[in-house]
Design an enzyme around this catalytic site. Structure first.
Site, PDB file in Angstrom:
ATOM      1  N   PHE A   1      -7.821   5.628  -3.062  1.00  0.00           N
ATOM      2  CA  PHE A   1      -9.090   5.636  -2.333  1.00  0.00           C
ATOM      3  C   PHE A   1      -8.768   5.378  -0.865  1.00  0.00           C
ATOM      4  O   PHE A   1      -8.241   4.320  -0.520  1.00  0.00           O
ATOM      5  CB  PHE A   1     -10.028   4.561  -2.882  1.00  0.00           C
TER       6      PHE A   1
ATOM      7  N   TYR B   1      -1.843  -2.522  -3.607  1.00  0.00           N
ATOM      8  CA  TYR B   1      -2.886  -1.539  -3.336  1.00  0.00           C
ATOM      9  C   TYR B   1      -2.855  -1.279  -1.828  1.00  0.00           C
ATOM     10  O   TYR B   1      -3.443  -2.018  -1.038  1.00  0.00           O
ATOM     11  CB  TYR B   1      -4.265  -2.054  -3.758  1.00  0.00           C
ATOM     12  N   THR B   2      -2.136  -0.226  -1.452  1.00  0.00           N
ATOM     13  CA  THR B   2      -2.052   0.060  -0.018  1.00  0.00           C
ATOM     14  C   THR B   2      -3.397   0.473   0.555  1.00  0.00           C
ATOM     15  O   THR B   2      -3.613   0.378   1.768  1.00  0.00           O
ATOM     16  CB  THR B   2      -1.019   1.161   0.235  1.00  0.00           C
ATOM     17  N   CYS B   3      -4.289   0.966  -0.299  1.00  0.00           N
ATOM     18  CA  CYS B   3      -5.634   1.308   0.199  1.00  0.00           C
ATOM     19  C   CYS B   3      -6.334   0.082   0.770  1.00  0.00           C
ATOM     20  O   CYS B   3      -7.096   0.182   1.724  1.00  0.00           O
ATOM     21  CB  CYS B   3      -6.477   1.885  -0.928  1.00  0.00           C
ATOM     22  N   TYR B   4      -6.065  -1.094   0.151  1.00  0.00           N
ATOM     23  CA  TYR B   4      -6.728  -2.329   0.567  1.00  0.00           C
ATOM     24  C   TYR B   4      -5.761  -3.299   1.234  1.00  0.00           C
ATOM     25  O   TYR B   4      -6.135  -4.444   1.507  1.00  0.00           O
ATOM     26  CB  TYR B   4      -7.368  -3.015  -0.646  1.00  0.00           C
TER      27      TYR B   4
END
Length: 1329
Positions: free
Chosen positions: A969, A1295-1298
């Site tokens: 995401f 989680y690189t998205c977050y």
């Protein structure tokens, strides 16, 4: 300020005529104390002595004129505030007529006298106060309202008639300021009485004269003692501003004369009567006198003394002169010389009378001495013109009145005193400067300058002088004129400052230190020190004469632009900066007000246009007055001298031999404190410096006269540059090809070029530590003064006046910023955090984009060097975010309209689909890129090709690897991963578009690349998209690329040192080569004037040619195609027609590089390396880079700052990362968290970057540091040995998205180290690592 303004604005109804000015000068010339060189002066000073024949150059007259003009302006403002001009359409805000018109039918309250005086004093104290006067205001003829509280009453005799009365001579010498309630006989101090007695011991004093039989008192009024304005501006000192104006003095003269007539014995009425009733009723409603009873009491019962008998104490000599006045055509005393420029053909002016008659004189009676008060006018009058008496309504100086007060133009002469003819005693008319029985001092002023001999005399002379001086009387035939020195130098400055400090006559001030003693090692080339001669025993000293002479010298030289430049110039060059600063430091500690005011007057010549603009043929000649002008070189020298005076104002910080860096750090810290607009350090939040030093700085930088001088100097910078533009335009019209004049700041920077300080001739010798500290002191304090003016003049708006003092201060800072390397300054010294803290970070930069700067109006963002880099990044991103938001809103609005049209119209489904498809590009809210991992660069090129600009400006969304089942995401991490993969593939040297330096690992274009230019443009577009969306990239370009992207020249070895260190080292060796050294001559190295490079295994050589833009021309540096570099053929068909680049290599060797052409060789080599050889590739890349970025917003950035925006910061500070990290399920004291940071701190730089990339998808720190990095650590369960049997457990994931690290709780530190290292080495993609 008004007290420094010499005359009202031209054209106003209140302007003085030239005749009025000359009348004032004539009266002042008769009463001013003349400065004469004391007889104990060193012989060297007598060689520099000259007379002054211009009254305007006499310091005492100048001070009196300033005070007179100030009172005049105050009076006009009082009338303007209280009465107004009476014109219905007046637009002057402070005029009562304008206020009344603006109020309409509403009632308006008129200012009372105290309120009007308060406002008038403030308005008259501003710069150019005449600009605030109403042009319709008539000259005030009625006496001011402040006279309404002043009454005259008979004097109460405290002693009998046998009490001794001071002689006129002693009255003059002992006159001192007194209260209006005094009896008109000023009380002299014991020292002054002794001085007068000593000076008049052997002279025949005139007989005592009768004193006036009345005194002036204030009528008791009720006053609010809690009111600040009433207690300050209602005092006698401020009421004097109105009482001592010409109109007030004229009114008081009439009143005193009428009052004396009422008190005379032959007019005494046996019946009680009011004195005011005996006068003409109705003529002067504002003036009144006290009621007097015939029995000697006031109407209120106050006892009055008997009248003094008339004529008993009259001097027989005075009577003789009153009855038989000498003819007007008598010859002038040889001692009285007036200004030759102001001399008329009328009978010459006699010398000034010795005493002052306290009685008033009727202006309507014929003057028995019509030539006595003659003004020294110019040669405009005819020879047969009759003598001109004093004007009935002239200035206060030509109208004697009763002794209201002795507060006058000069220290001991009452303002209202003007010697009437009957006070003259020609038989006893003594000479000037009386110091004993043989030397008189009548024209030296109303005070006696000689004092009895004593300890002060021994203190003021040099103890080592063997010569004993006896005062010699002046010959009666000698012409007595004011004297002054013709020039100053370092020795004279030391001498006069020592004299004033030893005598205790230095001015009291707030500057630190209060006094300065010599701290240099002597004068180079001289060993003799100037000292005063020793006075003979019993002779008076010359303390006051020295003070008068030194003040006159400082004023005469420092107020004349050519004299002040001549004084501090040696061998055709200005003094070195250190000596000049030292001279100003000494003078500003003995007479700061005089020094700053005199330099302010001299700086007025900076606004005189150059001679080329005053030529009759010049089209701009009619715009300027014909006044003496200075060249830019002269103006620059004068400005440098004045700026050094400002630098000397700051507190003296001396180097500590044990810690030389401490003083330098103090200068930096104080500059940092003041850049925030602070007076104190606020407990070390900005810098830690003692409070007393901070307050000393505050006193120096808030000094009114110093600030006024700084404003004038800074305003003159842009004025001189405007003159330069006009001169260039005139030259273009005339076809004149003469070289332009140097900039007005060039002499200053020539003085401050500390990198070449060895070539400077030092006048005074200072220690090494002093020299080193001075190199830091001068530029730092110059920046502090520029900031001081900016902070004082700023009104809170980012748009400021470019032609005012604020704009001039910015111009000085801009010039210093451009030469910061020569001035040994860093970028941090130019920052002024005060402005950034008070400006809106979103609206202000957006408004700046539409602002068009002119010479009159400029924007603060036109000078980005005054802002912190993080602040500039904030402004830059605000601009990008604004453009992104506007594009998003436009697409959203269009999509809403499409939905409304589609729902309400009768379109078929097919038509709706066609409409939606055709408007898809316009209505899409985001720029969406769907990228496959196996074809990242291909998909990126295909989806970005031929995109409209409005699409590229929308928020970016990336779908990476979703076709293969990856889940991500996009909240920023997916975008970071996409750009990392795309640029890693695009910049791969195997593709032949870019090359990587083996030593620096910098990426650069391949000369003559085989790749198409559109690919370079798309790569530039990728970089532009990343910067536009606030992302950093894992790339490393040399700083030369960022300089070229910002249209800055790449012409120095330092510009290529990071990208090509080997080439820069070789060129540096050539630049420093010495033909006379052991290595031989430069041409022996067989270096030819060629540029060579390797590409695709071929060696390409071309002879370098000079730039078409001209040597030294940095404008359009990248756009000067002096020669096209050969390109490799991209197709076989093209290769069959055009030979390969290496096949055209020259067969003959080019000219050799010698010591004479090496500078041109280095410049051309840098140009070929960074521009000529890669021009097509770079220009395509630059087009793509500028696609998403607003061109004007790029001007906010420096090359280093742009590099940080693109590449981020590669150095990772784990301590800072720990400081801003956040935790979920853990806290900072948990064992696992403590073990985690203990392990990470021991990582090398490569592992630190892997950790940051593992969590945030980027291995770079954004601009501004770790506080802009999101780093979360979340608990992900607890691991134990029983889980999974032989399974070793879970690895940390992210989680690189977050930007979140999922960290399990391991049993011990070693397990954590092993699992974390395994995760970082094998991380790729999204989801679980």
């Amino acid at each position: 300020m008004t007290r420094d303004t010499m005359r009202p604005a031209a054209g106003s109804s209140q302007s003085y005529t030239n005749a009025d000015d000359l009348d004032i000068l004539a009266g002042l010339w008769e009463e001013a104390p003349f400065a004469r060189l004391p007889c104990d002066a060193p012989t060297e000073l007598k060689d520099l002595l000259e007379d002054i024949d211009n009254p305007k150059r006499v310091y005492a007259i100048h001070k009196a004129s300033r005070r007179h003009n100030f009172q005049q302006v105050v009076q006009r403002y009082v009338v303007q505030l209280r009465e107004g001009c009476g014109v219905e359409h007046c637009v002057t805000p402070t005029c009562f007529a304008c206020r009344k018109r603006a109020a309409g039918q509403a009632p308006i309250k008129r200012y009372n006298t105290t309120s009007a005086r308060t406002l008038a004093t403030y308005l008259a104290s501003q710069d150019n106060p005449e600009n605030g006067l109403c042009p319709n205001l008539r000259t005030p003829k009625a006496p001011p309202a402040a006279l309404g509280s002043l009454v005259f009453v008979p004097k109460q005799r405290l002693h009998n008639d046998r009490a001794p009365v001071a002689s006129p001579k002693s009255q003059v010498n002992n006159s001192r300021p007194v209260s209006p309630r005094t009896n008109g006989r000023p009380v002299a101090s014991a020292r002054e009485r002794g001085r007068s007695t000593n000076s008049l011991r052997d002279t025949d004093s005139p007989k005592p004269k009768r004193q006036p039989g009345f005194e002036a008192v204030e009528e008791p009024v009720s006053k609010d003692h809690r009111s600040f304005a009433a207690n300050v501006f209602g005092t006698v000192a401020f009421k004097m501003l109105e009482w001592l104006t010409p109109a007030a003095l004229e009114d008081m003269s009439r009143r005193t004369k009428a009052f004396q007539e009422e008190l005379s014995p032959d007019r005494r009425d046996p019946e009680p009567a009011k004195v005011e009733a005996n006068r003409h009723k109705g003529e002067e409603p504002r003036t009144r006198a006290a009621s007097v009873q015939p029995n000697g009491t006031l109407a209120n019962g106050r006892l009055l003394p008997k009248n003094k008998p008339s004529g008993k104490d009259q001097d027989p000599k005075d009577d003789h002169h009153s009855r038989d006045p000498p003819p007007v055509s008598r010859s002038t005393h040889p001692r009285r010389n007036s200004n030759a420029k102001l001399r008329t053909a009328n009978p010459p002016v006699p010398k000034r009378q010795l005493s002052i008659d306290p009685y008033t004189q009727d202006p309507l009676v014929d003057d028995p001495y019509p030539g006595l008060l003659r003004s020294p006018r110019g040669n405009a009058g005819s020879a047969d013109r009759g003598p001109r008496g004093p004007k009935p309504t002239g200035s206060a100086l030509s109208r004697p009145i009763s002794q209201l007060s002795s507060a006058g133009y000069f220290d001991h002469v009452a303002l209202e005193k003007m010697p009437p003819p009957k006070a003259l005693d020609l038989k006893n008319y003594l000479g000037r400067n009386q110091l004993d029985g043989t030397r008189t001092s009548d024209t030296s002023g109303p005070r006696q300058l000689g004092v009895p001999s004593g300890s002060s005399s021994d203190r003021s002379c040099s103890s080592g002088s063997a010569e004993v001086v006896h005062p010699e009387p002046e010959s009666d035939e000698e012409s007595v004129l004011p004297q002054t020195l013709s020039t100053l130098n370092a020795d004279v400055v030391d001498f006069i400052c020592d004299v004033m400090q030893d005598d205790g006559t230095a001015e009291k001030h707030m500057l630190e230190p209060l006094s300065i003693t010599r701290f240099h090692n002597g004068h180079r080339g001289r060993s003799k020190v100037l000292k005063r001669k020793k006075l003979a025993s019993g002779c008076p000293n010359f303390t006051l004469e020295w003070k008068l002479f030194i003040e006159q010298t400082l004023f005469n030289i420092l107020s004349d632009p050519r004299l002040v430049v001549q004084s501090f110039t040696k061998q055709g060059q200005l003094y070195d900066s250190h000596t000049l600063w030292y001279c100003m430091l000494r003078m500003t500690r003995v007479a700061p007000s005089l020094v700053f005011h005199s330099l302010w007057m001299a700086a007025g010549s900076l606004f005189a246009p150059p001679e080329s603009l005053l030529a009759p043929r010049s089209p701009t000649a009619k715009l300027f007055r014909d006044k003496e002008s200075l060249s830019n070189a002269e103006a620059g020298r004068l400005m440098s001298i004045c700026l050094h005076a400002l630098i000397a104002t700051a507190p003296l910080i001396t180097p500590d031999p044990s810690d030389p860096e401490k003083a330098t750090q103090q200068l930096y810290d104080m500059s940092r404190i003041r850049s925030h607009g602070l007076s104190l350090a606020q407990s070390g939040a900005v810098a830690n410096q003692p409070a007393d030093l901070c307050l000393q700085y505050e006193d120096a930088f808030t000094d009114d006269l110093a600030l006024r001088l700084a404003r004038r100097l800074f305003t003159a910078i842009n004025t001189r540059r405007c003159f330069d533009v006009l001169c260039e335009q005139n030259k273009a019209l005339d076809g004149d090809e003469k070289a332009a004049e140097t900039d007005v700041l060039a002499p200053l920077f020539s003085q401050l070029n500390f990198l070449h300080a060895d070539a400077v001739y030092y006048v005074l010798d200072f220690s090494f530590n002093e020299r080193a500290l001075h190199e830091t002191r001068v530029p730092i304090l110059l920046l502090d003064w520029a900031r001081a003016v900016m902070l004082n003049d700023w009104n809170g708006s980012p748009v400021i006046k470019g032609d005012g003092s604020f704009g001039g201060a910015l111009a000085l800072m801009q010039a210093m910023y451009n030469k910061r390397h020569e001035l040994l300054l860093g970028d941090a010294q130019f920052r002024s955090e005060y402005f950034a803290e008070r400006l809106d970070t979103v609206q202000m930069p957006i408004a700046w984009l539409s602002h068009l700067s002119t010479r009159q109006k400029v924007h603060l963002l036109d000078y980005p060097f005054i802002f912190n880099p993080s602040t500039l990044v904030t402004y830059f991103r605000s601009i990008n975010f604004s453009r992104m938001s506007r594009s998003y809103e436009e697409s959203t609005s269009l999509q809403d309209r499409i939905d409304v049209i589609a729902s309400r119209s009768s379109l078929t489904r097919h038509h709706k689909e066609v409409l939606t498809e055709r408007l898809r590009a316009a209505a899409t809210k985001y720029l969406v890129l769907d990228i496959r991992r196996e074809a990242v660069i291909e998909d990126a090129f295909n989806q970005l090709w031929r995109r409209e600009e409005r699409e590229l400006l929308r928020p970016l969304k990336v779908r990476l690897g979703e076709s293969t089942g990856e889940e991500g995401f996009d909240l920023g991490g997916v975008q970071q991963e996409f750009f990392r993969l795309a640029l890693a593939e695009a910049l791969n040297p195997d593709y032949g578009a870019f090359t990587v330096d083996e030593r620096s690992r910098m990426t650069w274009f391949v000369p003559g690349s085989l790749e198409d230019e559109w690919k370079f443009e798309l790569i530039g577009l990728l970089v532009s998209l990343a910067v536009y969306n606030g992302l950093t990239l894992p790339v490393t370009f040399p700083k030369a690329l960022y300089r070229k992207l910002l249209d800055k020249p790449v012409d120095k070895l330092g510009h290529i040192a990071d990208g090509w260190p080997d080439i820069a080292s070789s060129l540096t060796e050539i630049e420093q080569w010495d033909d006379s050294g052991p290595k031989g001559k430069l041409e022996d190295l067989c270096i030819t004037y060629d540029f060579s490079t390797s590409a695709f295994g071929q060696h390409v050589i071309r002879e370098m040619k000079p730039s078409a833009s001209g040597e030294g021309d940095n404008s359009d540096w990248d756009r000067s195609p002096s020669e096209e570099w050969p390109q490799f053929s991209k197709t076989a068909a093209h290769a069959s027609y055009y030979p390969a680049p290496h096949e055209d290599n020259p067969e003959e060797e080019s000219k050799p590089v010698t010591i004479h052409n090496r500078d041109e060789y280095i410049s051309d080599y840098i140009r070929y390396l960074t521009t000529v050889s890669v021009r097509p590739q770079y220009e395509a890349f630059a087009r793509g880079f500028r696609t998403c970025l607003q061109p004007k917003s790029l001007s906010l950035l420096t090359p280093s700052l742009l590099q940080s925006l693109v590449e981020g910061v590669q150095e990772i500070d784990i301590s800072e990362l720990k400081r801003y990290a956040k935790y979920t399920g853990y806290d900072e004291h948990h064992r696992t968290i403590r073990d985690f940071w203990s392990i990470v701190k021991r990582y090398d730089e490569d592992m630190k970057r892997k950790l940051l990339e593992f969590v945030t998808a980027s291995d770079r720190v954004p601009v501004g540091g770790m506080k802009y990095v999101v780093f979360n650590i979340q608990k992900n369960g607890v691991e134990n040995d029983e889980v999974g049997g032989g399974n070793r457990g879970r690895l940390p994931t992210s989680y690189t998205c977050y930007s979140t690290l999922l960290l399990p709780e391991y049993k011990d530190k070693e397990t954590l180290r092993e699992r974390l290292g395994m995760a970082l080495e094998n991380a790729r993609g999204f989801g679980f690592a």
